[in-house]
Design a protein around this motif. Sequence first.
Motif, PDB file in Angstrom:
ATOM      1  N   LEU A  10      60.689  39.657  45.721  1.00 40.84           N
ATOM      2  CA  LEU A  10      61.385  40.282  44.421  1.00 40.84           C
ATOM      3  C   LEU A  10      60.456  41.209  43.772  1.00 40.84           C
ATOM      4  N   GLU A  11      59.126  41.083  43.913  1.00 37.91           N
ATOM      5  CA  GLU A  11      58.139  42.056  43.404  1.00 37.91           C
ATOM      6  C   GLU A  11      58.526  43.384  44.121  1.00 37.91           C
ATOM      7  N   THR A  12      58.697  43.555  45.340  1.00 40.59           N
ATOM      8  CA  THR A  12      59.287  44.654  46.019  1.00 40.59           C
ATOM      9  C   THR A  12      60.192  45.136  45.447  1.00 40.59           C
ATOM     10  N   LEU A  13      61.346  44.613  45.331  1.00 40.06           N
ATOM     11  CA  LEU A  13      62.584  44.823  44.921  1.00 40.06           C
ATOM     12  C   LEU A  13      62.544  45.409  43.224  1.00 40.06           C
ATOM     13  N   GLY A  14      61.710  44.979  42.821  1.00 44.17           N
ATOM     14  CA  GLY A  14      61.451  45.468  41.246  1.00 44.17           C
ATOM     15  C   GLY A  14      61.767  46.905  41.112  1.00 44.17           C
ATOM     16  N   LYS A  15      62.342  47.320  40.017  1.00 47.98           N
ATOM     17  CA  LYS A  15      62.327  48.905  39.548  1.00 47.98           C
ATOM     18  C   LYS A  15      62.122  49.019  37.964  1.00 47.98           C
ATOM     19  N   GLU A  29      57.478  39.873  29.839  1.00 47.46           N
ATOM     20  CA  GLU A  29      56.467  39.710  30.893  1.00 47.46           C
ATOM     21  C   GLU A  29      56.267  38.148  31.162  1.00 47.46           C
ATOM     22  N   PRO A  30      56.258  37.672  32.224  1.00 46.20           N
ATOM     23  CA  PRO A  30      56.393  38.373  33.551  1.00 46.20           C
ATOM     24  C   PRO A  30      57.859  38.818  34.069  1.00 46.20           C
ATOM     25  N   LEU A  31      57.975  39.893  34.384  1.00 48.43           N
ATOM     26  CA  LEU A  31      59.154  40.039  35.191  1.00 48.43           C
ATOM     27  C   LEU A  31      58.924  41.346  36.062  1.00 48.43           C
ATOM     28  N   PHE A  32      59.768  41.343  37.317  1.00 51.87           N
ATOM     29  CA  PHE A  32      59.867  42.831  38.047  1.00 51.87           C
ATOM     30  C   PHE A  32      60.890  43.931  37.646  1.00 51.87           C
ATOM     31  N   GLY A  33      61.898  43.236  37.291  1.00 53.07           N
ATOM     32  CA  GLY A  33      63.108  44.136  37.190  1.00 53.07           C
ATOM     33  C   GLY A  33      64.087  44.345  38.381  1.00 53.07           C
ATOM     34  N   VAL A  34      64.566  43.332  38.988  1.00 53.53           N
ATOM     35  CA  VAL A  34      65.197  43.404  39.949  1.00 53.53           C
ATOM     36  C   VAL A  34      66.834  43.272  39.683  1.00 53.53           C
ATOM     37  N   ALA A  35      67.453  44.151  40.181  1.00 48.35           N
ATOM     38  CA  ALA A  35      69.105  44.493  40.001  1.00 48.35           C
ATOM     39  C   ALA A  35      69.442  43.231  40.763  1.00 48.35           C
ATOM     40  N   LEU A  56      60.564  28.378  41.473  1.00 48.67           N
ATOM     41  CA  LEU A  56      60.697  29.688  40.892  1.00 48.67           C
ATOM     42  C   LEU A  56      61.251  29.742  39.404  1.00 48.67           C
ATOM     43  N   TYR A  57      62.035  28.625  39.222  1.00 43.05           N
ATOM     44  CA  TYR A  57      62.495  28.637  37.429  1.00 43.05           C
ATOM     45  C   TYR A  57      61.063  28.323  36.932  1.00 43.05           C
ATOM     46  N   ASN A  58      60.293  27.637  37.438  1.00 44.12           N
ATOM     47  CA  ASN A  58      58.965  26.958  36.655  1.00 44.12           C
ATOM     48  C   ASN A  58      57.887  28.243  36.391  1.00 44.12           C
ATOM     49  N   THR A  59      58.268  29.306  37.126  1.00 41.71           N
ATOM     50  CA  THR A  59      57.113  30.384  37.150  1.00 41.71           C
ATOM     51  C   THR A  59      57.336  31.280  35.689  1.00 41.71           C
ATOM     52  N   GLY A  60      58.506  31.241  34.904  1.00 44.28           N
ATOM     53  CA  GLY A  60      58.592  31.902  33.742  1.00 44.28           C
ATOM     54  C   GLY A  60      58.717  33.269  33.909  1.00 44.28           C
ATOM     55  N   ALA A  64      62.646  35.630  38.924  1.00 49.36           N
ATOM     56  CA  ALA A  64      62.270  34.448  39.567  1.00 49.36           C
ATOM     57  C   ALA A  64      63.402  33.481  38.964  1.00 49.36           C
ATOM     58  N   MET A  65      63.463  33.437  37.791  1.00 45.82           N
ATOM     59  CA  MET A  65      64.309  32.169  37.104  1.00 45.82           C
ATOM     60  C   MET A  65      65.816  32.687  37.319  1.00 45.82           C
TER      61      MET A  65
END
Length: 235
Positions: A10-15, A29-35, A56-60, A64-65
């Motif tokens: 997911l981190e790799t796919l974030g833009k 935050e936190p977020l990666f910005g994945v389409a 994944l949901y528990n990461t906040g 991931a959620m």
Amino acid sequence: MNFEMVMQELETLGKERTKKIYVSNGAHEPLFGVATGEMKPIAKNIKKNQPLAEQLYNTGNYDAMYFAGVIADPKTMTDADFERWIDAAYFYMLSDYVVAVTLAETDIAQEVADKWIASSEELRMSAGWSCYCWLLGNRPDGEFSESKLTNMLEIVENTIHDSPERAKYAMNNFIYTVGVSYLPLHDKAVETAKAVGPVEVKRDKTKSKFLLASENIQKAVDKGQLGFKRKYVRC
């Protein structure tokens, strides 16, 4: 794929551009910005995996959620699980497009949604009304009580203008969805939409927006979309 691998992917796919769009809608935050479309190949690989979805949901982390909703196994989730999920849903893209969508694939959908609608908490209400929109747009008309939906239209007519902002969106969408996807109450939904008129939604930094269900129902009628049902709730 395990938890660490999914987070890495997911981190790799974030833009950055996508991230900015999500933040402007209320993500933080936190977020990666994945389409969302970019998540499909990973989802295909994993299919349904509730324990991983919970991790994944528990990461906040917003991405991931969201992905947790894509791979969740709703049939294994209980009322208590959905309460946990809605508690952690901090803005409407989670409450309405992750929690409500996942709930719409369960047998307890209506009872949980009813409870949330009655809660008078903005995002619970929004998720409850949204869940009905997902249900009506997917399940056969025979699965719903016509008198119950009539009553719900009356509640919307009497309370929408004084409801919390995000709930207004979902309630307006409920009128539209009944009008388009639930044929027995098409006329009643049109009447309700006209009685409600334009719904003003206040937004943080920009001017108010006005929602008009009657216009949108008419557009759907003109396009021949009456009776529209989706094959799947989740993409």
